[in-house]
Design a protein around this motif. Structure first.
Motif, short mmCIF file in Angstrom:
data_model
loop_
_atom_site.label_atom_id
_atom_site.label_comp_id
_atom_site.label_asym_id
_atom_site.label_seq_id
_atom_site.Cartn_x
_atom_site.Cartn_y
_atom_site.Cartn_z
N ARG A 23 9.60 57.47 49.63
CA ARG A 23 8.32 56.88 50.06
C ARG A 23 7.54 56.39 48.82
O ARG A 23 6.47 56.11 49.30
CB ARG A 23 7.69 57.53 51.13
CG ARG A 23 8.57 57.91 52.50
CD ARG A 23 7.74 58.37 53.53
NE ARG A 23 8.76 58.71 54.78
CZ ARG A 23 8.27 59.05 55.88
NH1 ARG A 23 6.94 59.42 56.13
NH2 ARG A 23 9.50 59.25 56.83
N PHE A 24 7.77 56.40 47.70
CA PHE A 24 7.06 56.25 46.74
C PHE A 24 7.54 54.70 45.97
O PHE A 24 8.41 54.24 46.56
CB PHE A 24 7.19 57.19 45.56
CG PHE A 24 6.73 58.55 45.96
CD1 PHE A 24 5.24 58.64 45.72
CD2 PHE A 24 7.35 59.45 46.48
CE1 PHE A 24 4.75 60.14 46.11
CE2 PHE A 24 6.84 60.80 47.05
CZ PHE A 24 5.48 61.02 46.59
N ARG A 25 6.96 54.37 45.00
CA ARG A 25 7.56 53.12 44.65
C ARG A 25 7.31 53.47 42.89
O ARG A 25 6.47 54.24 42.50
CB ARG A 25 6.51 51.87 44.87
CG ARG A 25 4.97 52.17 44.39
CD ARG A 25 4.08 50.76 44.97
NE ARG A 25 2.72 51.09 44.34
CZ ARG A 25 1.81 51.66 45.14
NH1 ARG A 25 2.21 52.36 46.29
NH2 ARG A 25 0.52 51.77 44.79
N PRO A 26 8.01 52.69 42.08
CA PRO A 26 7.87 52.97 40.73
C PRO A 26 6.66 52.49 40.31
O PRO A 26 5.80 51.84 40.45
CB PRO A 26 9.09 51.92 40.15
CG PRO A 26 9.18 50.97 41.04
CD PRO A 26 9.04 51.72 42.49
N GLY A 27 6.07 53.55 39.34
CA GLY A 27 4.95 53.50 38.41
C GLY A 27 3.54 53.85 39.61
O GLY A 27 2.48 54.12 39.08
N GLN A 28 3.98 54.34 40.75
CA GLN A 28 2.82 55.02 41.73
C GLN A 28 2.50 56.61 40.98
O GLN A 28 3.20 57.34 40.56
CB GLN A 28 3.39 55.21 43.03
CG GLN A 28 2.54 55.80 43.97
CD GLN A 28 3.08 56.06 45.52
OE1 GLN A 28 4.17 55.32 45.78
NE2 GLN A 28 2.43 56.87 46.16
N VAL A 29 1.13 56.54 40.93
CA VAL A 29 0.45 57.89 40.56
C VAL A 29 -0.06 58.40 41.70
O VAL A 29 -0.56 58.07 42.71
CB VAL A 29 -0.65 57.25 39.55
CG1 VAL A 29 -1.35 58.88 39.17
CG2 VAL A 29 -0.12 56.84 38.38
N PHE A 30 0.28 59.78 41.64
CA PHE A 30 -0.25 60.66 42.80
C PHE A 30 -0.48 62.16 42.23
O PHE A 30 0.31 62.57 41.30
CB PHE A 30 0.72 60.57 44.00
CG PHE A 30 2.04 61.23 43.80
CD1 PHE A 30 2.31 62.70 43.89
CD2 PHE A 30 3.17 60.49 42.90
CE1 PHE A 30 3.70 63.18 43.54
CE2 PHE A 30 4.40 61.16 42.56
CZ PHE A 30 4.75 62.48 42.84
N THR A 31 -0.85 62.88 43.24
CA THR A 31 -0.91 64.59 43.06
C THR A 31 -0.72 65.11 44.43
O THR A 31 -0.99 64.50 45.41
CB THR A 31 -2.36 64.97 42.41
OG1 THR A 31 -3.49 64.51 43.69
CG2 THR A 31 -2.59 64.19 40.96
N ASP A 32 -0.05 66.24 44.27
CA ASP A 32 -0.01 66.99 45.61
C ASP A 32 -1.08 67.91 45.76
O ASP A 32 -1.67 68.55 44.85
CB ASP A 32 1.24 67.63 45.49
CG ASP A 32 2.52 66.71 45.74
OD1 ASP A 32 2.27 65.76 46.44
OD2 ASP A 32 3.54 66.97 45.15
N ALA A 33 -1.35 68.12 47.06
CA ALA A 33 -2.50 69.34 47.18
C ALA A 33 -1.79 70.77 47.30
O ALA A 33 -0.66 70.86 47.73
CB ALA A 33 -2.95 68.89 48.96
#
Length: 624
Positions: A331-341
């Protein structure tokens, strides 16, 4: 006619199929002086049809005139002539011309047999003849019950032959009847073929009629019915998603009438059906991707869409793109930045999605400074993207793990680690140095990359993070690390083949770097300086093309692989080459104190799994 010339009846249009109610006979202007009693009455307008020229009809050839009509013989005595003339005039006025003995023509003929010069009888027969000519012509124009009309017309021509064997009317009308019968037979044959579904035969027969008689309304209507049947088949095929067949039916329909509006409209409807089916497949596939069904049904819908779509269709492109994204990135896309809780309320390391793809891993035989442990160069492909820490794990991030688990790292238990000694300019063992220490053993700033950790300490942090977030975190494989370090390039160094790093590209050993006591590197990149002697805070330098910091500098990093002295039989899918229980592990990427040759993109090093040092840290990857 029951002894009476019928001039009208109930107008019943014989509809064989939709739009098949025309006439194969010709229509001419009614001749002058045709009595009202024999004028045809038409309940609705019928398109006029040009008369067939005798020389335009290929077949059948007009045969000789029909046998003359044999009149019924009335009983007439010499003294009954006057009464016969009276009765004949009454029959003539009523349109009773020839069928019975008491009709006009038999009576006039009987009178002339007794009195050949009787002018009243001669005038009566001439009037009857004109009425018969008008009647035949009217019958030829009748748009309904054509076979019966032609039989009746032929019967009346036989009467004309009896009345005027040498006159011009009978031969001309006889030829027209023969031609009309031939056209009627062709039309009826075509209509039967149409009912049987043999559209080719029907179209061919209607075309023959139109060759013989241009503008024949029945044939034109029949051809329109064939066209309609072809268009229905085209739309039925489109309704079953067989657009190749639909196009074939449309092309056949277009041959019947050039630029026919009905064909153009049908083409628009079919293209609208195609577009609607493609949108439905796209939307259904997107719903599949967002549900527990996943990729398989979405891919099946994409295959259906590809079978019916024209090249470049937007709906298909959208579905293909979304499937590719889900297949390669979840469910992501290339280059997407995220952090997990985290369960404790914090956030995990900042991650970025690395694109899927392939690259040549290792060093070629001609690369300066390369060794056999970096060979053979081989192709590795990642069929799915992965997320990687944007930076090396920091002291603060690692400290949260230690505080939460009361973990005792290898250096803490052992009581020492390897640090840089400014006084001697060498790396030495120093007591008390552990994950909280910096490159020289002093307490490290929280934004520095954590060092003095073994590979097992790094794996313990990854396991804790997985438990905290519910997602699988791990050390990168050696292939993942080099793939992300190169970020689509293929040069000798992470930045390419230039012998000096670009300005602000990373924390490397540069000839312009100076230690706190004024030391310089003996083996360094000439003309380069980064302002640090020792590790720098994470993300102090430019990210590479995929948004990752410090892949080739700052600290070297642990990866998941066991050490192998070459790449022979190495995995081609980018998975870690791991043997349970192995002691020697792989370290990748240059660091703040490495020689230039050790900063190459393919450089790799074997280290004991318990090794801790001021030059080794780590980062993590996460499955997506």
């Amino acid at each position: 006619m029951g002894g009476r010339l019928r001039t009208t009846g109930q107008l019943v249009r014989g509809a064989l199929l939709v739009a098949l109610a025309g006439t194969a006979c010709r229509q001419e202007a009614p001749p002058a002086a045709v009595p009202a009693a024999v004028q045809p009455v038409v309940a609705e307008a019928v398109a006029p049809v040009a008369a067939v020229r005798p020389d335009a009809v290929a077949q059948p050839e007009a045969a000789g005139l029909p046998a003359p009509w044999v009149p019924p013989q009335p009983e007439l005595a010499a003294d009954g002539v006057r009464d016969a003339l009276r009765r004949a005039a009454a029959a003539l006025a009523e349109g009773r011309l020839y069928r019975n003995a008491d009709d006009a023509v038999p009576l006039y003929l009987a009178v002339l047999a007794l009195r050949p010069q009787e002018r009243a009888a001669q005038r009566g027969l001439e009037t009857a003849r004109r009425q018969l000519v008008a009647s035949v012509r009217a019958l030829l124009e009748r748009p309904y019950e054509q076979r019966r009309a032609l039989d009746e017309a032929a019967e009346q021509v036989a009467v004309l032959v009896r009345l005027a064997p040498d006159g011009p009317d009978a031969p001309e009308l006889h030829r027209r009847i023969q031609a009309a019968r031939h056209l009627l037979a062709l039309n009826r044959s075509a209509e039967q073929a149409l009912r049987d579904g043999d559209l080719d035969k029907a179209a061919s027969a209607f075309a023959q009629v139109e060759v013989l008689e241009a503008g024949n309304s029945r044939a034109a209507q029949g051809r329109a019915a064939v066209e309609s049947a072809l268009l229905r088949r085209a739309e039925d095929a489109a309704g079953h998603a067989d657009f190749d067949a639909a196009l074939g039916w449309l092309q056949r329909a277009a041959t019947l009438r050039e630029q026919a509006p009905t064909v153009v409209d049908a083409r628009h409807r079919i293209e609208a059906m195609r577009a609607a089916q493609l949108v439905a497949l796209r939307d259904g596939g997107l719903r599949d991707l967002a549900s527990a069904k996943g990729l398989k049904p979405a891919r099946e819908k994409l295959e259906q869409a590809l079978r019916i779509a024209r090249p470049g269709d937007e709906a298909v492109a959208t579905l293909r793109q979304k499937i590719d994204l889900v297949a390669h990135y979840g469910r992501f896309r290339p280059g997407q930045v995220f952090t997990d809780a985290l369960e404790d309320g914090g956030r995990g390391p900042q991650m970025i999605v690395v694109p899927h793809g392939g690259f040549q891993m290792g060093a070629g035989y001609a690369e300066p400074g390369a060794s056999d442990v970096e060979r053979p160069e081989h192709y590795v492909r990642f069929d799915r993207g992965f997320a990687m820490s944007i930076t090396e794990v920091t002291v603060a991030e690692f400290g949260r793990f230690v505080a939460a688990t009361n973990a005792r790292t290898r250096a803490t238990r052992r009581g020492h680690s390897v640090v840089y000694d400014e006084r001697s300019g060498n790396f030495v063992r120093r007591n008390g140095a552990d994950w909280q220490a910096g490159y020289n053993g002093a307490k490290a700033p929280l934004d520095n990359p954590v060092m003095h950790v073994s590979v097992r300490d790094a794996e313990a942090y990854a396991n804790w993070l997985s438990t905290q977030t519910g997602h699988y975190y791990r050390l990168p494989s050696e292939a993942e690390f080099e793939y992300a370090l190169r970020a689509g390039s293929s040069g000798r160094y992470p930045w390419g083949n230039a012998g000096t790093p670009p300005p602000r590209s990373g924390n490397f050993t540069g000839s312009e770097d100076v230690s706190p006591s004024g030391r310089h590197w003996k083996n360094a990149f000439v003309g380069y300086g980064d302002g640090y002697w020792g590790a720098a805070p994470v993300a102090s330098f430019k990210a590479n093309a995929w948004g990752l910091h410090d892949m080739g500098g700052n600290l070297s990093e642990w990866v998941a692989d066991c050490w192998h002295a070459s790449y022979r039989r190495a995995p081609s899918d980018g998975a870690a080459w791991y043997n349970p229980g192995c002691r020697q592990r792989v370290v990748r990427g240059g660091n703040w104190a490495n020689a230039p040759e050790q900063t190459r993109a393919a450089w790799r090093l074997s280290q004991d799994s318990d090794m801790t040092s001021a030059r080794i840290g780590f980062r993590l990857v996460r499955g997506i």
